[in-house]
Design an enzyme around this catalytic site. Structure first.
Site, short mmCIF file in Angstrom:
data_model
loop_
_atom_site.label_atom_id
_atom_site.label_comp_id
_atom_site.label_asym_id
_atom_site.label_seq_id
_atom_site.Cartn_x
_atom_site.Cartn_y
_atom_site.Cartn_z
N GLU A 1 17.32 36.68 7.55
CA GLU A 1 18.26 37.79 7.37
C GLU A 1 17.57 39.15 7.34
O GLU A 1 18.23 40.18 7.47
CB GLU A 1 19.05 37.59 6.07
N GLU B 1 8.01 16.11 2.95
CA GLU B 1 7.60 16.91 1.80
C GLU B 1 6.45 16.28 1.04
O GLU B 1 5.87 16.90 0.15
CB GLU B 1 8.77 17.14 0.85
#
Length: 272
Positions: free
Chosen positions: A82, A113
């Site tokens: 953004e 992960e």
């Protein structure tokens, strides 16, 4: 860490969820959500210390990295993505990395992960250096991928921050700037995409918004460097120009399309 307890994994304060009415479910979720902003409020001093370092590095040509897995990784990527349209900065200024790569943005990648060494490889591909800052994001504070990134940065004299929701976690203990928002057990036990995810998002909002303000990417309270990627933003920019100058709507829009940003228009008008 014998005293380390994952509050994010503790049993929900509510039970028999499937027997609740829909209104009761929503009311209880909302009640829990109200605890999040208060938890984040308590860590503002720690967030401020991290942002001071981020601003310093960005002003000197450095970058901000976010590293996470699952929900945490997606939130980092969201916040990073953004920044260019909102503040008109390069897409390389704030970089979000997720365990498992781009595929993991939409889909769970099995065991991604759990590999601490993959973070090192991912960071090396961006040539991260001591000019940069890295923030690890992990609700549990134990994600191996994130901890691997922190270890790599510490070995290379790179400033680190950590956003987590568990006190005394390995992440909080390792980083230079821990930001620990303790939100308590989730409404659905262990579903840390809920309160923990919301707390992480609020802190990420604080980091990039404050940093962009401090490096001069906001004027007054306006996003004067936003990218004109759709008609809504062109209209918003036109309105900003009209409010700041004596130009009518047609002229303001014409100037905006000519110069490409609100800031450039205001500068041009000022110099006329």
């Amino acid at each position: 860490m014998p005293n380390f307890i994952k509050t994010t994994e503790q049993s929900s304060l509510y039970d028999d969820l499937e027997k609740m009415s829909l209104n009761t479910i929503l009311t209880n979720i909302n009640q829990e959500d109200q605890k999040v902003a208060l938890a984040v409020q308590k860590v503002i001093p720690q967030v401020e210390k991290l942002i001071e370092k981020v601003v310093e590095k960005l002003k000197n040509g450095g970058r901000l990295f976010y590293v996470g897995a699952g929900t945490s990784g997606r939130l980092g990527i969201l916040d990073a993505s953004e920044c260019p349209p909102t503040f008109g900065v390069s897409k390389d200024l704030v970089i979000g990395l997720i365990a498992g790569g781009d595929l993991a943005i939409r889909n769970a990648v099995e065991n991604a992960e759990d590999d601490p060494r993959q973070a090192e490889k991912d960071l090396e591909s961006y040539h991260i250096s001591s000019q940069d800052v890295l923030v690890g994001i992990a609700a549990s504070g134990t994600t191996p991928y994130v901890l691997g990134a922190i270890d790599y940065c510490q070995q290379n004299n790179i400033i680190t921050g950590g956003i987590t929701c568990n006190e005394g976690s390995p992440l909080a203990e390792k980083v230079d700037f821990p930001m620990v928002a303790v939100v308590g057990p989730e409404f659905v036990t262990g579903s840390s995409r809920m309160k923990a995810g919301t707390a992480q998002k609020l802190i990420l909002n604080m980091i990039t918004t404050s940093a962009m303000i401090k490096i001069g990417r906001v004027k007054g309270n306006k996003m004067v460097d936003m990218q004109l990627s759709n008609e809504k933003l062109v209209q918003r920019g036109t309105k900003m120009i009209m409010e700041a100058t004596s130009l009518d709507e047609d002229s303001a829009k014409a100037y905006l399309l000519k110069y490409g940003s609100v800031r450039a228009v205001l500068k041009a008008v000022e110099n006329e």
